[in-house]
Scaffold this motif. Structure first.
Motif, mmCIF file in Angstrom:
data_model
loop_
_atom_site.group_PDB
_atom_site.id
_atom_site.type_symbol
_atom_site.label_atom_id
_atom_site.label_comp_id
_atom_site.label_asym_id
_atom_site.label_seq_id
_atom_site.Cartn_x
_atom_site.Cartn_y
_atom_site.Cartn_z
ATOM 1 N N ARG A 7 29.698 -35.434 11.891
ATOM 2 C CA ARG A 7 30.985 -35.035 11.337
ATOM 3 C C ARG A 7 31.245 -35.523 9.917
ATOM 4 N N MET A 8 30.600 -36.598 9.491
ATOM 5 C CA MET A 8 30.884 -37.160 8.178
ATOM 6 C C MET A 8 30.506 -36.183 7.065
ATOM 7 N N LYS A 9 31.232 -36.294 5.948
ATOM 8 C CA LYS A 9 30.916 -35.492 4.771
ATOM 9 C C LYS A 9 30.154 -36.348 3.752
ATOM 10 N N PHE A 10 29.373 -35.671 2.928
ATOM 11 C CA PHE A 10 28.546 -36.343 1.934
ATOM 12 C C PHE A 10 29.037 -35.975 0.534
ATOM 13 N N ASP A 26 26.080 -26.763 1.942
ATOM 14 C CA ASP A 26 27.332 -26.566 2.656
ATOM 15 C C ASP A 26 27.122 -25.698 3.897
ATOM 16 N N ARG A 27 26.315 -24.661 3.790
ATOM 17 C CA ARG A 27 26.049 -23.797 4.943
ATOM 18 C C ARG A 27 25.257 -24.531 6.019
ATOM 19 N N TYR A 75 24.381 -16.268 -1.144
ATOM 20 C CA TYR A 75 24.841 -16.799 0.142
ATOM 21 C C TYR A 75 26.022 -17.743 -0.094
ATOM 22 N N PRO A 76 27.193 -17.387 0.371
ATOM 23 C CA PRO A 76 28.392 -18.181 0.065
ATOM 24 C C PRO A 76 28.430 -19.487 0.846
ATOM 25 N N PRO A 77 29.167 -20.465 0.331
ATOM 26 C CA PRO A 77 29.354 -21.711 1.070
ATOM 27 C C PRO A 77 30.296 -21.511 2.252
ATOM 28 N N VAL A 78 30.318 -22.492 3.150
ATOM 29 C CA VAL A 78 31.244 -22.450 4.287
ATOM 30 C C VAL A 78 32.676 -22.709 3.818
ATOM 31 N N GLN A 79 32.829 -23.727 2.972
ATOM 32 C CA GLN A 79 34.161 -24.092 2.497
ATOM 33 C C GLN A 79 34.619 -23.107 1.428
#
Length: 367
Positions: free
Chosen positions: A69-72, A94-95, A162-166
Motif C-alpha cells: 500500500r505504501m507510495k514511493f 504508476d500503472r 499508456y496513461p497513468p493510474v492517477q
C-alpha cells in the motif's frame, strides 16, 4: 495529514559523521524498512537521489512486489533525462504499482555533482530547464500530443501512449527556496516542500508561494522534511539527540561545513545559517534541533522531545498549512517503529493507521 518516511539508499547509521554503527544500503535492509513503512501505516517513503545513492527508480521498482500500500516518492531530474522518457517512466511505474507513485522534482545538487553528471548550467538556467521539462511532462501525462519549441527542449509529436493510474498524473512534489524555484513551484507542482525551518520562516515561504500560485490560478499544498528524535520522556529524547553526534569532532564539522558552503542551493544556505557550524547552540526554535545539519547536506533539523511535545510542534506546522510530513530518524528501521508507536496514536487517534504498529506487534508477540 500525510506522514511519509525515508529510505536511506546511501546507507544508514546509528551515529552521524562516523563509520561507527554504519549499515550499508543492501536490498535486504531497504526491504526491511519498506515493509515496516508499509505495515505501520505511513503514507509512503521518500527515496533520495545523487551520486552516493542507489538509483531511486530501480530501488523503488524492486520494492513494489514486497509492499502492498505504501507510495514511493521518487526523484525526477530535469536536465539528466528527456521529459518524454520521464513521462513514460512515471506512467509505467504508476500503472504497474496500481497508483503508488509520487514524483519528487529535483533541480539542484552540488556543483561538483552537476559537473560529474555533465550539467554545466547556472542556477537560474537549471530552473528554466525545469520549467520547460514540467510543461512537457504535464501535458504528456494529460494525454496531449506535445509539440514544444523551447530554449532547452524541442519536442515534435510527443505522446504518452499508456496513461497513468492517477489522474491527471502522479502528484508532483518540489522543493526550492530561491525566487525562481518558488516561481516554478507555483506554476507547476502539487506539493511545495520546505526543509525544517522555524515556523515563522516556514509561514513566510507558504504565504509567498500561495501568492505566486494564485497568479497562475492555481493552489498548492505544502509539505515539510524533518528528522524526528522522539522518546517517552524529553530527557531521553535530548540524550538521544546528543548521542547522534557524539562521534563528531570539530575537524569533521569544519570539513563538512566547508563542503556544504560550496552548494549553490538557497535552501542549503538557509540550513547552514541556522547554526553557522556552532554546535553549542543548536536548539534554534522550541524543540527544533539543528545538529543533523552540522555534517549532513539537505534536511538538517530534527524535532526532539516526548510524544506530546513533538506532536504539538507538528500541529504548529499543520496550522500554517503543512499537510505532508516527510520524516526520518537514525537508524531508519528502528525509528520507523518508534515513530509509529509513539506519534501515530496522537496524530491519528480515530484512524486505523494509529493502531497499525500495535497490530503488527501483536502479530509478532501475541498477547
Amino acid at each position: 495529514m500525510e506522514v511519509l518516511w525515508f529510505l536511506p539508499t546511501s546507507g544508514d547509521s546509528r551515529y552521524l559523521g562516523t563509520k561507527k554503527g554504519g549499515r550499508p544500503a543492501t536490498y535486504v535492509y531497504l526491504k526491511q524498512i519498506a515493509q515496516a513503512v508499509d505495515q505501520l501505516g505511513f503514507h509512503g517513503a521518500l527515496l533520495p537521489t545523487g551520486q552516493s545513492c542507489e538509483d531511486a527508480w530501480i530501488t523503488a521498482s524492486s520494492l513494489l512486489s514486497v509492499t502492498k500500500r505504501m507510495k514511493f516518492l521518487v526523484a525526477l531530474r530535469p536536465g539528466l533525462m528527456s521529459p518524454t522518457v520521464a513521462a513514460r517512466m512515471a506512467s509505467t511505474f504508476d500503472r504497474l504499482s496500481g497508483g503508488r507513485l509520487l514524483v519528487n522534482v529535483v533541480t539542484g545538487s552540488s556543483p561538483a555533482e552537476h559537473g560529474a553528471d555533465g550539467i554545466h548550467l547556472s542556477h537560474a538556467e537549471r530552473y528554466l530547464v525545469t520549467d520547460e521539462f514540467l510543461s512537457v511532462w504535464r501535458n504528456l501525462l494529460n494525454g496531449e500530443e506535445v509539440n514544444f519549441e523551447g530554449e532547452h527542449f524541442h519536442i515534435k509529436g510527443g505522446k504518452n501512449v499508456y496513461p497513468p493510474v492517477q489522474s491527471p498524473y502522479p502528484p508532483l512534489y518540489f522543493g526550492g527556496s530561491s525566487a525562481i524555484a518558488k516561481e516554478v513551484a507555483a506554476k507547476h507542482v502539487d506539493v511545495y516542500l520546505t526543509w525544517g525551518e522555524p515556523p515563522a520562516a516556514v509561514k513566510e515561504k507558504i504565504t509567498h508561494v500561495q501568492q505566486l500560485a494564485a497568479r497562475y490560478g492555481r493552489t498548492v499544498r505544502f509539505g515539510i522534511r524533518l528528522h524526528v528524535i522522539v522518546r517517552e520522556t524529553a530527557d531521553e529524547a535530548w540524550d538521544a539527540a546528543h548521542a547522534l553526534i557524539r562521534h563528531v569532532d570539530d575537524e569533521t564539522v569544519a570539513a563538512a561545513q566547508k563542503a556544504l558552503q560550496q552548494h549553490e542551493s538557497e535552501g542549503q544556505r538557509r540550513m547552514l545559517a541556522l547554526h553557522s557550524g556552532n554546535r553549542n547552540d543548536l536548539e534554534i526554535s522550541p524543540n527544533l534541533w539543528a545538529g543533523v545539519g552540522l555534517v549532513r547536506a539537505g534536511a538538517g533539523t530534527a524535532l526532539v522531545g516526548d510524544p506530546e511535545t513533538v506532536v504539538e510542534r507538528i500541529r504548529e506546522y499543520e496550522a500554517l498549512g503543512i499537510d505532508t510530513f516527510i520524516l526520518s530518524g537514525y537508524p531508519h528501521l528502528e525509528e520507523a517503529y518508534r515513530v509509529a508507536e509513539l506519534l501515530f496514536p496522537l496524530l491519528f487517534p480515530s484512524d486505523d493507521v494509529a493502531f497499525a504498529g500495535e497490530r503488527l506487534a501483536d502479530s509478532i508477540h501475541p498477547k
